[in-house]
Structures are given as C-alpha cells and as structure tokens.
Write a protein that holds these residues in place. Sequence first.
Motif, short mmCIF file in Angstrom:
data_model
loop_
_atom_site.label_atom_id
_atom_site.label_comp_id
_atom_site.label_asym_id
_atom_site.label_seq_id
_atom_site.Cartn_x
_atom_site.Cartn_y
_atom_site.Cartn_z
N THR A 8 0.88 -1.07 -0.08
CA THR A 8 -0.10 0.16 0.13
C THR A 8 0.97 1.40 0.05
N GLY A 9 0.36 2.25 -0.76
CA GLY A 9 1.17 3.81 -0.31
C GLY A 9 2.29 3.38 -1.45
N ALA A 10 2.01 2.67 -2.87
CA ALA A 10 3.12 2.30 -3.52
C ALA A 10 3.56 3.16 -4.77
N ALA A 11 2.82 4.43 -4.67
CA ALA A 11 3.18 5.18 -5.92
C ALA A 11 4.31 6.01 -5.90
N ARG A 12 4.87 5.95 -4.64
CA ARG A 12 6.16 6.71 -4.77
C ARG A 12 6.87 6.36 -3.32
N GLY A 13 8.05 7.00 -3.13
CA GLY A 13 8.63 6.68 -1.81
C GLY A 13 8.95 5.25 -1.56
N ILE A 14 8.96 5.06 -0.18
CA ILE A 14 9.19 3.75 0.44
C ILE A 14 8.58 2.44 -0.36
N GLY A 15 7.08 2.89 -0.53
CA GLY A 15 6.33 1.90 -1.04
C GLY A 15 6.62 1.69 -2.59
N ALA A 16 6.93 2.38 -3.20
CA ALA A 16 7.34 2.21 -4.66
C ALA A 16 8.76 1.35 -4.67
N ALA A 17 9.59 1.78 -3.86
CA ALA A 17 10.94 0.89 -3.60
C ALA A 17 10.58 -0.42 -3.22
N ASP A 186 9.18 12.00 -0.58
CA ASP A 186 8.46 13.40 -0.62
C ASP A 186 7.82 13.56 0.75
N MET A 187 7.62 12.81 1.81
CA MET A 187 7.05 12.92 3.01
C MET A 187 8.20 13.81 3.88
N THR A 188 9.59 13.51 3.87
CA THR A 188 10.28 14.46 4.44
C THR A 188 10.75 15.92 3.82
N ALA A 189 10.64 15.43 2.61
CA ALA A 189 10.62 16.83 1.65
C ALA A 189 9.60 18.00 1.90
N ALA A 190 8.36 17.15 2.15
CA ALA A 190 7.35 18.29 2.68
C ALA A 190 7.57 18.88 4.14
N THR A 191 8.31 18.00 4.94
CA THR A 191 8.66 18.49 6.37
C THR A 191 9.61 19.69 6.22
N ALA A 192 10.60 19.60 5.26
CA ALA A 192 11.40 20.67 5.02
C ALA A 192 10.66 21.92 4.69
N GLU A 193 9.74 21.71 3.84
CA GLU A 193 9.04 22.83 3.15
C GLU A 193 8.34 23.56 4.02
N PRO A 218 14.76 4.97 0.51
CA PRO A 218 13.77 3.92 0.26
C PRO A 218 14.39 2.39 0.16
N GLU A 219 15.29 2.49 -0.58
CA GLU A 219 15.79 1.07 -0.76
C GLU A 219 16.41 0.20 0.63
N ASP A 220 16.83 1.20 1.66
CA ASP A 220 17.24 0.61 3.01
C ASP A 220 16.00 -0.16 3.49
N ILE A 221 15.20 0.57 3.27
CA ILE A 221 13.63 -0.04 4.05
C ILE A 221 13.18 -1.28 2.96
N ALA A 222 13.06 -1.21 1.88
CA ALA A 222 13.06 -2.30 0.81
C ALA A 222 13.70 -3.62 1.47
N HIS A 223 14.96 -3.47 1.78
CA HIS A 223 15.89 -4.63 1.78
C HIS A 223 15.40 -5.34 3.09
#
Length: 249
Positions: A8-17, A186-193, A218-223
């Motif tokens: 789930t949540g696979a369009a980007r970020g950790i889910g996509a990886a 994008d989640m942490t990029a949004a925090t920066a913003e 994201p690949e660290d979590i995918a592993h």
Amino acid sequence: MTKVAIVTGAARGIGAAVARRLVADGFAVALLDLDEAGVKECAAAITADGGKAIGLGVDVSDTEQVEATVARIADELGPPVVLINNAGITRDNLLFKMTDGDWDSVIGVHLRGSFVMSRAAQKYMTQQKWGRIVNLSSTSALGNRGQANYSTAKAGLQGFTKTLAIELGKFGVTVNAIAPGFIATDMTAATAERLGVSFEDLKAGAAQAIPVGRVGEPEDIAHLVSYFVSEGAGFVSGQVVYAAGGPQD
Ligand code: NAP
C-alpha cells in the motif's frame, strides 16, 4: 507458483521501492495507492522491465474499497500472501493547534487502514497456511514534537503487529514492523518545506545526528522488507526493527 504481494502507498517513496524489490525477489505485486495514475505508472514500469505487477487506486481507510480491491487482486493475480502496510500521511501540528481532522485522518490511514487491509488479506494467508505482514511504524512512535497523531498511530501499529503475530502464527503467518528513521522521500521533503528550510539542508542536518552519517533511502527499508517476507524468516515474528542508522532509545 509465483507468490502474490500487496504493497500500500506504492505510488512513490518507500512503497514504490518496496514494490520494485519484491518483484526483483520473484513476487507478483499489487501496488495500491490513493494516487491511481501514479500507481498505474509504477506498475507499468515494472511490467515493462519484465516483472508482474498491477496498480490499483484505493483508499486504505475505506473498508468497502479495501474488501473489493483485495478480492480483485486474488482474482487477477492469485491469493495474496504478503501484505506491506505502508500507506501513510502526516498532518503535523502542536497539540493546541491540532484539529479533529488532523487526528482522525492520520489515525484513519495508518491504524484503520492497516487493520482493514490485514483483515481482508489474512483470509488468503490462513487458507494458504503461509503469509507475511509487515507494518510501517516509525521512530516517531517513541515521541516526536508536533506529531501527537502520527506518533500515536505508529506506536499503535507496534501493538497491532505483536497481537497479529500471536493470533496468526499458528497459520504460518509472521507479522513484523519496521520503524524507519529519516528516509529521503516526498514525506520528509514536505517536512523541509513546512519548516522553511531546503531539503538538502534538512538532510545534511539530520545526517549529522545519525551514527552511520547519512539519512536513509527507500531501498534501505525495501531491503529489510525483503528479509521479513523471505522463506527463511519464518521464525521471526512480532518484532519491531528500528532502521534508523543507529540505535534508538
Ligand atoms: P510518501 O512518499 O508520502 O508516500 C506515501 C504514499 O501513501 C503516497 O503515495 C500516498 O498517496 C499514499 N497514501 C496516503 N494515504 C493513503 C490512503 N488513504 N490510501 C492509499 N494510499 C495512501 O511517504 P513515505 O515517506 O514513502 O512513507 C511510507 C511509510 O513509511 C509511511 O507509513 C510513513 O509514515 C512511514 N515512514 C516514513 C519515514 C520517512 O522518513 N519518510 C519515516 C518513518 C516512517 P498520495 O500521494 O495520494 O497522498
């Protein structure tokens, strides 16, 4: 037979990886996200590379949509035996400014979403006498200023993980949680913003406080997901692993 996984949540970020990694590991993968166009694009890219994937738009906090989507995955790909509850949102605010909506939406996606997805998918796992569920918690579960809603949800997911591990173990189903630290998405990029700093500066500042000297990808979590869903991880269940480049309190 190719095993079927749902992310789930696979369009980007950790889910996509995670989806890409599970395909590389030999799974057929259903990518789910609110962002239907995004998830279809990810699935098409995986298919073009020779993998088996479908992308479906769904709100994981909507029981009817979830039930229909999981049934459709079983029809189109086969019985899902792996579920990665990754969809997530943040609605950060200090307690006195946090609205009912900020609270309900975060609890709804993370907790209700993981609950209804797991309830729908466990049916197939218990029938197959084999399954793997991985829930995305966070270091914020330990407390984080401005995230009363998110840290409550992420701590709740740890209790949810341990309880499902106890209930589902006798069916050959393991349930574990990953609690990432700072991952560049994008989640942490949004925090920066929101904080009014550049993403590069936020990452550099965060990296200074991380023992391995960098932020996560994201690949660290995918592993780690790849390990938890593997055949050989069948004796590891109900665990919460902090993937944060160092120990957590
Ligand atoms: P992200 O880049 O914001 O991606 C999250 C995805 O989830 C988005 O594509 C989003 O869709 C989708 N989503 C949100 N609500 C949904 C819903 N109701 N139904 C279906 N999909 C939904 O986030 P990320 O950084 O990859 O984070 C993934 C997971 O890891 C989350 O659970 C997050 O809390 C957790 N996590 C992240 C970090 C980090 O530092 N990045 C650290 C610890 C834990 P839309 O684009 O349409 O909103």
